[in-house]
Each structure stands twice: as C-alpha cells, then as structure tokens.
Design an enzyme around this catalytic site. Structure first.
Site, mmCIF file in Angstrom:
data_model
loop_
_atom_site.group_PDB
_atom_site.id
_atom_site.type_symbol
_atom_site.label_atom_id
_atom_site.label_comp_id
_atom_site.label_asym_id
_atom_site.label_seq_id
_atom_site.Cartn_x
_atom_site.Cartn_y
_atom_site.Cartn_z
ATOM 1 N N ASP A 143 14.712 3.085 6.199
ATOM 2 C CA ASP A 143 13.841 2.390 5.238
ATOM 3 C C ASP A 143 14.653 1.697 4.149
ATOM 4 O O ASP A 143 14.487 0.502 3.896
ATOM 5 C CB ASP A 143 12.874 3.380 4.567
ATOM 6 C CG ASP A 143 11.713 3.765 5.469
ATOM 7 O OD1 ASP A 143 11.812 3.516 6.678
ATOM 8 O OD2 ASP A 143 10.728 4.312 4.955
ATOM 9 N N GLY A 186 3.596 4.044 5.284
ATOM 10 C CA GLY A 186 4.705 3.746 6.187
ATOM 11 C C GLY A 186 5.212 2.316 6.037
ATOM 12 O O GLY A 186 5.944 1.815 6.879
ATOM 13 N N LEU A 187 4.808 1.645 4.946
ATOM 14 C CA LEU A 187 5.270 0.264 4.731
ATOM 15 C C LEU A 187 6.423 0.202 3.734
ATOM 16 O O LEU A 187 6.801 -0.867 3.259
ATOM 17 C CB LEU A 187 4.112 -0.629 4.262
ATOM 18 C CG LEU A 187 2.935 -0.748 5.232
ATOM 19 C CD1 LEU A 187 1.869 -1.683 4.672
ATOM 20 C CD2 LEU A 187 3.380 -1.249 6.603
ATOM 21 N N GLY A 188 6.959 1.360 3.413
ATOM 22 C CA GLY A 188 8.183 1.398 2.599
ATOM 23 C C GLY A 188 7.947 1.247 1.116
ATOM 24 O O GLY A 188 8.865 0.850 0.387
ATOM 25 N N SER A 189 6.743 1.589 0.618
ATOM 26 C CA SER A 189 6.471 1.342 -0.806
ATOM 27 C C SER A 189 7.443 2.104 -1.710
ATOM 28 O O SER A 189 7.942 1.534 -2.690
ATOM 29 C CB SER A 189 5.021 1.675 -1.159
ATOM 30 O OG SER A 189 4.804 3.051 -1.059
ATOM 31 N N PRO A 247 0.833 -1.206 0.000
ATOM 32 C CA PRO A 247 0.000 0.000 0.000
ATOM 33 C C PRO A 247 0.874 1.267 0.000
ATOM 34 O O PRO A 247 1.888 1.324 0.706
ATOM 35 C CB PRO A 247 -0.800 -0.111 1.306
ATOM 36 C CG PRO A 247 -0.763 -1.557 1.672
ATOM 37 C CD PRO A 247 0.516 -2.107 1.118
ATOM 38 N N ALA A 252 10.576 3.194 -1.147
ATOM 39 C CA ALA A 252 11.925 2.614 -1.111
ATOM 40 C C ALA A 252 11.946 1.241 -1.771
ATOM 41 O O ALA A 252 12.929 0.861 -2.419
ATOM 42 C CB ALA A 252 12.421 2.521 0.337
ATOM 43 N N ALA A 253 10.843 0.493 -1.640
ATOM 44 C CA ALA A 253 10.796 -0.849 -2.243
ATOM 45 C C ALA A 253 10.748 -0.751 -3.766
ATOM 46 O O ALA A 253 11.444 -1.500 -4.462
ATOM 47 C CB ALA A 253 9.584 -1.619 -1.720
HETATM 48 O O1 PMV Z 1 6.968 6.803 7.248
HETATM 49 P P1 PMV Z 1 8.069 5.816 7.148
HETATM 50 O O2 PMV Z 1 7.709 4.449 7.544
HETATM 51 O O3 PMV Z 1 8.806 5.880 5.879
HETATM 52 O O4 PMV Z 1 9.068 6.071 8.333
HETATM 53 C C1 PMV Z 1 9.872 7.111 8.515
HETATM 54 C C2 PMV Z 1 10.601 6.914 9.792
HETATM 55 C C3 PMV Z 1 10.982 8.206 10.465
HETATM 56 O O5 PMV Z 1 11.749 7.854 11.591
HETATM 57 C C4 PMV Z 1 9.735 8.964 10.916
HETATM 58 C C5 PMV Z 1 11.794 9.092 9.541
HETATM 59 C C6 PMV Z 1 13.146 8.520 9.181
HETATM 60 O O6 PMV Z 1 13.684 8.960 8.167
HETATM 61 O O7 PMV Z 1 13.689 7.685 9.913
#
Ligand code: PMV
Length: 309
Positions: A144, A97-100, A93, A102-103
C-alpha cells in the site's frame, strides 16, 4: 499554508498471497486523494485536525495514534519542530481497501517536507509510511505505502529475510475501465491477515498451494496487461477471487455484489484488499459499463468508475 497530497490505490491481483512472498499488482487511483495542509501555530504544540475522521489529535498527548506517529517520525527525520496545525481532508472512503490510511500518512509526510523545504525521496516517504501501516495492519507487506508513494502501477514482491522489497513498474498497454463497488462493511485488514495466518499455520501445504496458484494468476495478468489483452482480465479476476474464497477472506456481502455485477454484464470480478468487506472490483467492456454501474448502484454503498492507465 503548505500542502501535500497523495492518491488512493487498488490491488488488482495478488492480495494476501503477497504477504507470503508472491507478487501482487496494484495501481494508483490518482483522482481519489488525501490532502494535508500545514500552518504555523503559536507555541510548540502540534495539533492534527481530521474532521472527516471525527478526530483532533495532539501530538504530545497521543503517542500511539497513527496520525501522531507519522507526524512525529517525519518531524524527527526532518530535524524540525512545532508549533503546527495540520489539517487533513480526504475523498478516499475509509476502511474500504482503497488505501485511505496510507494516503493520509503520505500526504502528511509530503506537506511537512514541503513546509520545511526538505523534499524527501520517494523510497523514504514510503518507508516512513510503512511504520504507520504496521499500526493499522500488524504485518503489512508494504504494497500500500509503495504504490501510493510511487503513484504508478507497481508489481510488488515482499522482501525475503535480509533483502529489499522488489518494486517494479508494470506496463498497461491499453487503458481500461475499472468499476469499484463498496460493500459498506469496513474491511478489517488486520483481522483478515491474522485469519489467513492461522489457516496457513494449521495447513501450510494447502495454503502454499493457494498462494502459488495466485502467483501464477498474477503473472498471467501482468502479461495480459502488457500485451493489451484486456479480454483476459475478467476471467483472471474471477480465478483470483476463487483463491481468495479458499483462503476464507470473502463474505456474503462480497459474493452478493459479485453476483449482481456478473449478472449485469461484468466479465469478471474479485474482492480487493483485505476482504470480508471493503471493495469489490470488476472488469467490464465499455459497452457494458453503464448497465453494470446502474445495477451496482442499487446494491452497493458506493460505486466508483475509474480509468486505469
Ligand atoms: O486492505 P488493504 O487494501 O489495505 O490491503 C491489504 C493487502 C493485504 O495483502 C491483504 C495485506 C498486505 O499487507 O499486503
């Protein structure tokens, strides 16, 4: 056709504080994947097709697009050129915040490296993807791209000036089930990170204290995971969530899902990632998972039940 893929990820403990040099623990989600498929194309153009994101990107015409940036950086690194068609698909999704992001970037790097017969070391893949994370995040810690490139549980400590990031695998002595519920609200990591920065600038002592508390929780969590003391995870998540609330990155939607989950038998839970929206994670014992899943299904935009090992 040559393909590459990459997993999603979830931050178990320590988001935001990790930007300020405290440790964080993240795990890959190997069953959620992004894929890139590369095929040669007549001419010199490189075109990236991402139908699920509603986008077709021409490399030459979109210098600032993250998909174009990772493709350009990778081609430069490989000393290779087009024409190429790059097809993207992903079951992660978006903006949760599940890294889409970067993936997808990691899948593109892997597919191009395979296509040109030049596999890249994992550190290099991670470093290339970090460049595009900066477009999404502003000042990303690097957690990430690291957990996704390594595809294993990672304890991450951001580099201090002049040093390298500290990347250590951590031990999960006993596999456990994680329940992930989506608020359905896009998680604006960049904005949440910027707001925490403003808070920190206006009251450094208070924020440093919050980050220290998170650092202690992360250490306790790492020990509990190594010892297989899973019964402690829930409480540790809830304590981490309290600190995230103090940082101002929770939201009514996150709190609502936490309330529903706790009422349905979860032992603890927290937001994961940037916050404000995105996903909430829960620890629950095996006997309570079904009830928790059902209760969250009625409230959340999506629920994923996954084993962490
Ligand atoms: O939103 P995400 O899962 O990509 O997480 C970012 C994590 C943070 O600590 C909020 C930011 C970071 O760059 O580490």
């Amino acid at each position: 056709m040559t393909s590459g893929s990459a997993c999603g990820k979830i931050i178990l403990f320590g988001e935001h504080a990790v930007v300020y040099g405290r440790p964080a623990l993240a795990v890959p989600l190997p069953r959620l994947r992004a894929r890139a498929h590369v095929t040669p194309r007549r001419g010199s153009e490189v075109v990236i097709h991402a139908p699920a994101m509603g986008r077709t990107v021409e490399l030459a015409a979109s210098p600032d697009d993250p998909l174009a940036l990772i493709t350009r950086l990778t081609l430069e690194r490989l000393g290779a050129r087009g024409g190429l068609d790059i097809e993207i698909e992903s079951d992660i999704p978006i903006a949760g915040g599940l890294g889409s992001g970067a993936a997808v970037s990691t899948a593109i790097v892997r597919a191009l490296a395979a296509h040109f017969g030049q596999p890249l070391p994992v550190e290099e893949i991670s470093a290339l993807v970090y460049q595009t994370e900066r477009l999404y995040h502003g000042t990303p810690s690097g957690i990430d791209n690291t957990v996704i490139a390594y595809e294993r549980p990672v304890r991450f400590v951001r580099a201090r000036e002049g040093g390298g990031n500290e990347i250590t695998p951590f031990v999960i002595a006993r596999p456990f089930t994680l329940v992930i519920a989506n608020t359905g609200i896009p998680s604006p990591t960049k904005l949440a990170v910027a707001d925490v920065r403003r808070g920190w600038e206006s009251d450094r002592a208070r924020y440093e204290q919050i980050f220290d508390t998170v650092g202690t929780i992360v250490q306790e969590a790492q020990r509990a995971l190594a010892e297989g003391a899973l019964e402690r995870l829930g409480e540790l998540m809830t304590r981490n969530q309290e600190q995230l609330r103090q940082m101002g990155v929770s939201s009514p939607e996150i709190e609502r899902l936490l309330e529903v989950g706790m009422r349905a038998g979860a032992r603890g839970g927290k937001l994961s990632g940037g916050g404000r929206g995105g996903n909430v994670i829960f620890y629950a014992q095996a006997a309570d998972i079904l009830r928790l899943h059902k209760a969250l299904d009625a409230e959340a935009a999506g629920v994923i039940v996954t084993e962490v090992k």
